[in-house]
Design an enzyme around this catalytic site. Structure first.
Site, PDB file in Angstrom:
ATOM      1  N   SER A 263       6.030   1.527  -0.966  1.00  0.00           N
ATOM      2  CA  SER A 263       5.940   0.276  -0.729  1.00  0.00           C
ATOM      3  C   SER A 263       4.789   0.085  -0.099  1.00  0.00           C
ATOM      4  O   SER A 263       4.660   0.778   0.719  1.00  0.00           O
ATOM      5  CB  SER A 263       6.972  -0.249   0.042  1.00  0.00           C
ATOM      6  OG  SER A 263       6.749   0.075   1.448  1.00  0.00           O
ATOM      7  N   ASP A 264       3.992  -0.998  -0.022  1.00  0.00           N
ATOM      8  CA  ASP A 264       2.833  -1.362   1.304  1.00  0.00           C
ATOM      9  C   ASP A 264       3.435  -1.610   2.465  1.00  0.00           C
ATOM     10  O   ASP A 264       4.573  -2.145   1.987  1.00  0.00           O
ATOM     11  CB  ASP A 264       2.308  -2.571   0.446  1.00  0.00           C
ATOM     12  CG  ASP A 264       0.113  -2.715   1.017  1.00  0.00           C
ATOM     13  OD1 ASP A 264       0.220  -1.538   2.410  1.00  0.00           O
ATOM     14  OD2 ASP A 264      -0.818  -2.388   0.348  1.00  0.00           O
ATOM     15  N   TRP A 265       2.857  -1.516   3.604  1.00  0.00           N
ATOM     16  CA  TRP A 265       3.392  -1.962   4.479  1.00  0.00           C
ATOM     17  C   TRP A 265       3.793  -3.069   5.033  1.00  0.00           C
ATOM     18  O   TRP A 265       3.160  -3.599   4.936  1.00  0.00           O
ATOM     19  CB  TRP A 265       2.182  -1.059   5.893  1.00  0.00           C
ATOM     20  CG  TRP A 265       2.728   0.097   6.193  1.00  0.00           C
ATOM     21  CD1 TRP A 265       3.018   1.221   7.418  1.00  0.00           C
ATOM     22  CD2 TRP A 265       3.066   1.602   5.383  1.00  0.00           C
ATOM     23  NE1 TRP A 265       3.052   2.647   7.421  1.00  0.00           N
ATOM     24  CE2 TRP A 265       2.530   2.727   6.001  1.00  0.00           C
ATOM     25  CE3 TRP A 265       2.867   2.063   3.985  1.00  0.00           C
ATOM     26  CZ2 TRP A 265       2.567   4.421   5.119  1.00  0.00           C
ATOM     27  CZ3 TRP A 265       3.006   2.692   3.416  1.00  0.00           C
ATOM     28  CH2 TRP A 265       2.581   4.076   3.994  1.00  0.00           C
TER      29      TRP A 265
END
Length: 735
Positions: A263-265
């Site tokens: 995932s992106d943060w």
């Protein structure tokens, strides 16, 4: 006594042999990774499996200490290794040994059109990541340049999926040769920063498969990237971080991708979708991915206790978990459990040399009327340098790609070091842009404060320009909010800080004006007709000033080519002309007609076309030859052309091969880039460039058949120096 020693020795030997025979399969590097994964899977507890698939700190996820599996450490890229941050926060950790070499931004790498340099770039930055003990480098960025307002375009590789894909393959292979994983980003349709967490985009199947997916597929399936990062935006109403169609159907089922989806943060929003729709490793939940959120409750992540409780209650299956764990373990076996990794290196002379070479080949000479460049520096000259970007350090800022560098050579410093002592160089400011010089705890240490008015600065610059032999204006964008910056798009196509009026005034004061634009995006140039020379510089990192000075002085012959089209006006861009750039529900109305595909179709003249870039020499193309005039779907043909350097200095030319389908049943672009080759030639030297193409280069995506189709018919191979500079062409047929 001797008998006793013999017995003891024999017992020890037997015991040692027995221990060696009992060595776990997962630690045996002679076994296949699949075998090692399955052996380790059988040794993990449920809780250990859950711990593997979500973060334990801002940039790390847990290993399995009981079994000798180290923690997995990620780092931001893609232009250098991010400085260390605190365990739970974005703030700097205060280390004194985490400075790095900053490499040119990926727009510059794409502008080299040199796949060998892509490999060098990846290998060099991978060595720095390895030295810093990082396991996953969050890059390269591969989103397509759809609008010049895109705040993060400087991190990507242009408008053409083929060019971006070829450059990405080299970058990925270079990084991963160090036992450091790439994490190609941001998958997918992340083409703006405006409301990036909330905008829901829709692209038709042809646009998705022909424009927005190919570079990712090349990086993951051909380059072999061990991980991929999902983007923030929604796709057809569902977040890309757990989007069933893109992650499960396309990535994992159609492509058969075995790597891990990260995932992106702050890009995970729903436990059910995260479990079932293809996300494998969750980071940053509870933050906005850039600023917000200081403490993270890692056990409350969607793939932590909520997932664990769901398995125990029967809501989720063990199979849902095991697929994710296998993918994350595969990532570990390539990185943390790979004992054959090189040691890496930091701040090496080779890394600075690589950064310099990439910068030299990426700079694009856009205009050179009356051969103003290279500068004539063989006698005493006075040069006036104007503009804040001549002295401003650019490695700090821009979002997650911001760096702490060991050193940065500014353009002014580069000229002072590179030009002969007979040249008198003077700098005046001209305009005031961003005087801050800090980001996320890193500061440049520069004092760019200014008390004079814009009028005073312009008057000073004009007065000095009148008496100079040359005036070099160095401006453009920077990495502050609303320019080339993560989390925001540009507010205007115009240059900020009233630079247009300053350039216009300088052009009237001195005919020998060179405009150097530093940016990761195209900008409006209403003064272009009144300026003799225009150079597109990029964010070149630690060595920034050296490549620019070398090009201006002529010790390096420019060979960069634009990786995107440069429109005259923002309304010429399809996303804007079709009112298809919004903050909420956004349909990609232009479909496959992005960049030069659109300008060709609509017959709109650009300021500078895709693939454009001038040289200090000239190249002549011969009539092309084809190995055959007709091929079958399973066949291929070779197209060859002779290139001759007809000038007086050595130079490099990028030969671009475009294919035109002359008889398609569906609308297709006038032409599409399908191959390119960069060649280096001495004055008078000739070389033959060969391209081999098959039916895949002739295909389009048929949405009704959900398949790539190469239709029989007539095609044209176009050999060009840019998308608008056809040098020669030849026809052939697909039977």
């Amino acid at each position: 006594m001797n008998l006793l020693k013999y017995i003891i020795f024999s017992f020890c030997a037997i015991a040692t042999t027995a221990v060696m025979a009992q060595k776990p399969i997962y630690l045996d590097e002679t076994r296949s990774i699949d075998e090692r994964i399955e052996d380790l899977m059988g040794r993990l507890t449920l809780e250990e499996k859950i711990a593997l698939i979500h973060a334990q700190s801002k940039f790390s996820s847990a290993g399995v200490p009981r079994l000798g599996v180290p923690d997995l450490w990620c780092t931001d890229g893609p232009h250098g290794i991010r400085p260390e941050v605190k365990w739970d926060e974005w703030d700097q950790a205060g280390w004194t040994n985490d400075s790095v070499v900053a490499f040119p931004a990926l727009t510059c790498l794409a502008a080299t059109w040199n796949t060998d340099l892509a490999l060098l770039y990846g290998r060099s930055i991978g060595e720095e990541a390895r030295y810093r003990k990082k396991d996953v480098l969050l890059g390269p960025g591969l989103n397509i340049y759809r609008t010049p307002l895109g705040g993060r375009n400087f991190e990507y590789m242009g408008e053409d999926p083929y060019l971006a894909g070829r450059m990405a393959v080299g970058y990925v292979r270079g990084v991963q040769s160090n036992g450091v994983a790439t994490c190609v980003k941001h998958f997918c349709l992340n083409n703006q920063e405006w409301n990036r967490h909330g905008v829901s985009v829709h692209a038709d199947d042809r646009a998705l498969y022909e424009i927005y997916l190919p570079a990712f597929k090349a990086a993951m399936m051909e380059g072999g990237s061990w991980s991929v990062m999902a983007s923030y935006n929604k796709i057809d109403g569902q977040h890309a971080g757990h989007n069933y169609r893109t992650l499960q159907q396309i990535l994992k089922q159609e492509w058969g991708y075995k790597g891990a989806v990260i995932s992106d943060w702050g890009g995970t929003h729903n436990t059910d979708e995260a479990v079932r729709n293809g996300l494998d490793l969750e980071f940053g939940t509870g933050t906005n991915g850039l600023y917000g959120g200081s403490k993270n409750y890692y056990d409350s992540y969607h793939l932590a206790l909520p997932f664990l409780d769901g398995i125990r209650s029967g809501k989720y299956s063990q199979a849902d978990l095991d697929d994710k764990v296998r993918r994350v373990l595969r990532l570990h076996f390539h990185t943390t459990l790979n004992t054959n990794k090189p040691f890496g290196s930091l701040h090496s002379p080779e890394h600075y040399a690589a950064a310099r070479e990439i910068g030299e080949e990426g700079i694009v000479l856009l205009k050179n009327e009356d051969n103003l460049l290279p500068l004539k520096l063989d006698e005493k000259k006075t040069i006036l340098v104007v503009g804040e970007n001549a002295v401003k350090m650019m490695t700090v800022g821009g979002g997650s790609s911001s760096l702490k560098v060991q050193r940065e050579i500014t353009p002014l410093e580069g000229m002072q070091q590179h030009f002969p002592n007979t040249v008198d160089i003077k700098w005046v400011r001209g305009y005031v842009g961003d005087t801050d010089g800090s980001y996320n705890g890193v500061t440049t240490g520069q004092d760019l404060s200014e008390t004079r008015s814009f009028r005073e600065l312009v008057d000073e610059a004009v007065a000095e320009a009148r008496s100079a032999d040359y005036v070099i204006f160095i401006g453009g964008l920077n990495k502050s909010y609303g320019q080339d910056n993560e989390g925001s798009d540009r507010q205007s196509y115009d240059l900020p800080y009233k630079q247009d009026s300053l350039i216009t005034a300088l052009a009237k004061a001195n005919a020998n004006l060179v405009v150097v634009n530093i940016s990761g995006n195209a900008v409006a140039m209403p003064w272009a007709d009144n300026v003799k020379a225009i150079v597109q510089d990029w964010y070149l990192g630690s060595e920034a000033g050296e490549p620019l000075a070398a090009v201006l002085a002529g010790t390096v012959n420019p060979s960069g080519k634009l990786p995107f089209s440069w429109p005259k006006a923002l309304n010429d861009v399809p996303a804007h002309r079709l009112d298809a750039y919004t903050a909420h529900d956004e349909e990609y109305k232009e479909s496959i007609f992005v960049g030069y595909r659109w300008y060709d179709k609509e017959n709109i003249a650009t300021l500078f076309p895709f693939g454009h870039g001038l040289s200090y020499t000239s190249f002549v193309y011969s009539k092309p030859k084809v190995s055959k005039r007709a091929i079958s779907a399973s066949d291929s043909l070779t197209i060859s052309v002779d290139i001759t350097n007809t000038g007086k200095v050595a130079g490099k030319e990028v030969v671009q091969l475009y294919i035109a389908d002359l008889e398609s049943s569906l609308p297709r672009p006038v032409k599409e880039l399908k191959a390119f080759r960069k060649v280096s030639l001495a004055p008078g030297e000739k070389t033959t460039v060969c391209f081999t193409i098959g039916s895949d280069a002739l295909s389009f995506f048929d949405p009704d058949k959900h398949a790539w189709v190469a239709e029989p018919g007539k095609f044209e191979a176009i050999l060009a120096s840019s998308s608008a500079d056809t040098r020669t062409k030849v026809r052939f047929e697909l039977k």
